[in-house]
Write an enzyme that holds these catalytic residues in place. Sequence first.
Site, PDB file in Angstrom:
ATOM      1  N   GLY A   1       0.714  -1.579  -0.290  1.00 15.28           N
ATOM      2  CA  GLY A   1       0.074  -0.241   0.410  1.00 15.28           C
ATOM      3  C   GLY A   1       1.227   1.072  -0.012  1.00 15.28           C
ATOM      4  N   ALA A   2       0.397   1.855   0.855  1.00 13.47           N
ATOM      5  CA  ALA A   2       0.869   3.210   0.964  1.00 13.47           C
ATOM      6  C   ALA A   2       2.918   3.724   1.805  1.00 13.47           C
ATOM      7  CB  ALA A   2       0.379   4.546   1.382  1.00 13.47           C
TER       8      ALA A   2
ATOM      9  N   GLY B   1       4.351   1.577   0.086  1.00 16.02           N
ATOM     10  CA  GLY B   1       5.641   1.122  -1.018  1.00 16.02           C
ATOM     11  C   GLY B   1       5.368  -0.440  -1.161  1.00 16.02           C
TER      12      GLY B   1
ATOM     13  N   GLY C   1      -0.821  -3.514  -9.033  1.00 14.81           N
ATOM     14  CA  GLY C   1      -0.389  -4.532  -8.812  1.00 14.81           C
ATOM     15  C   GLY C   1      -0.010  -5.429  -9.967  1.00 14.81           C
ATOM     16  N   ASP C   2      -0.890  -4.989 -10.654  1.00 18.56           N
ATOM     17  CA  ASP C   2      -1.034  -6.299 -12.104  1.00 18.56           C
ATOM     18  C   ASP C   2      -0.297  -5.174 -13.382  1.00 18.56           C
ATOM     19  OD1 ASP C   2      -2.943  -7.618 -11.764  1.00 18.56           O
ATOM     20  OD2 ASP C   2      -4.990  -6.725 -12.038  1.00 18.56           O
TER      21      ASP C   2
END
Lengths: 306, 306
Positions: B218-219, B221, B247-248
Amino acid sequence: MAGLIGTVTLNLALDVTYGVDELVVGGSHRVKAPLQRAGGKGVNVARVAATLGYQVLALGFVGGLTGEIVAEELFDAGLTALLTPIRGETRRTVAIVNGVDGDATIFNEAGPSVSEDEWRAFHDRMPWARLGVLACSGSLPPGLPADAYAELAVRARHHDVLSVIDVGGDALVAAAKAGAVVRSNGAELREALGELSVEEGARQLVAAGATAAVITDGARGMVAASNQGAWRALPVERVAGNPTGAGDACTAVVAAAVAGSPEPDWPVVLKSAVAASAAAVLTPVAGDIDLEAYRRWQPQVVVQSL
Amino acid sequence: MAGLIGTVTLNLALDVTYGVDELVVGGSHRVKAPLQRAGGKGVNVARVAATLGYQVLALGFVGGLTGEIVAEELFDAGLTALLTPIRGETRRTVAIVNGVDGDATIFNEAGPSVSEDEWRAFHDRMPWARLGVLACSGSLPPGLPADAYAELAVRARHHDVLSVIDVGGDALVAAAKAGAVVRSNGAELREALGELSVEEGARQLVAAGATAAVITDGARGMVAASNQGAWRALPVERVAGNPTGAGDACTAVVAAAVAGSPEPDWPVVLKSAVAASAAAVLTPVAGDIDLEAYRRWQPQVVVQSL
């Protein structure tokens, strides 16, 4: 084979229905594969007429893979169809039906444009000799002339086929002038002719040239007018359900009557039309009618001469 | 042609997106013909990898007319595909995007069942000799074994092809045991391994047998671990937009790196992965990335050895 009820749906659709437990704006919903049916008012007319035991021929345009699904579904439903291919992709409507209250949230695509050549091809394959009546219903796709239904009515007449045209606005008056049996509802009638009673409106349409006019009048029943007179049928018992498709059930009954005789016994037709419309309200899906309720109500409908 | 990035999307979808001015529950909305794209996480991976200049081969199942549209759209998008036909109809997702705030209301079909014979046919046509890496992402359709990805990873290894598997839950641990490079996010990692830090989780997956583990956090990294060590990449500047597909984009970068070398320079890979994920957030549609932003950010990403 003469006597087929030809149903014209110029803006055929694939009606896609998803069921959800509860529709939440901005939410993500898991759904089953949707129910998919051919749709458009003319298809509803064809389904009801077939349910009532008449031979129908569904006419319209199809394009692309969505058009293929429409053609397949008509076939699976046992409806004979004569479909004119177009370059554009057949439109879809998407309905999200809420499990909580059964309310539908609907998304209607406008539909593909139909070219002049495709419109000519539609006319060229029209099997006039086999038709007892031509029933035309619903919106026009982009590209077609605004008087497309009147044009069909004139051509039908040329082949000694009467047409039943369910339409509103200026097209309603044009269809009357072309000598069709016209079908509409009170709101559309007033949109075309201004503020007046349904009786007066129906008579004006006949005066303009319509063979007959059959106008649904909501909770007040239904009115028919021809050169022989004017009649009002009172509604049956109060019916709760889905009113979409009730007008199409009326058109199916009118078309079947006109296929038998250009001047049918209008009071009898009105009895069947009111019963069929009410029987359509009982079913959740437009194009279906509750045949048992139809048979029960048909003899009970009261018709008054105006 | 060795070196192709094979992307596996076992639950391919047709993503259908309608725009509305404002979504009103129970309302009727006029809409334009929808935007239609092939969808599913593996397709996003393929699109991003192709945008970054890599040769991809999209693998999956297609069935019915919806499957035909998916195959056509992949072709139109310039993505080479090797699709295994199935009896069922390819699923659709429908997104209604609100003009007021851009929020999407989403309807996900579960997808058709895949039979044992169809799963075998998928394996039989796998062009192992041409593949540099196999990237597998997203949910499994009904009918497939729960360890389908691990099975693919084992087969890939047998053909000297490394696999990158983006999955959560038990399947994540199974993929690690099968020796794959595993991809996941913090939430899925904890779902599989219990409460622990992303660093600790990544190291556990490598200890379980994974060639490497790359976990988005997430935020905070992104973290990578392999037998050579573990690293954290810090996020770039705060990015607002659509996180679906971020994410892809990471998986696409990891797959491309692994196609070049089974033990790539992970700190460098992490820099590209963080930049690509952030560049994916900038674009409204999953599978797209802002290539200019990617190139600007890639050299700026800070990576720490853990």
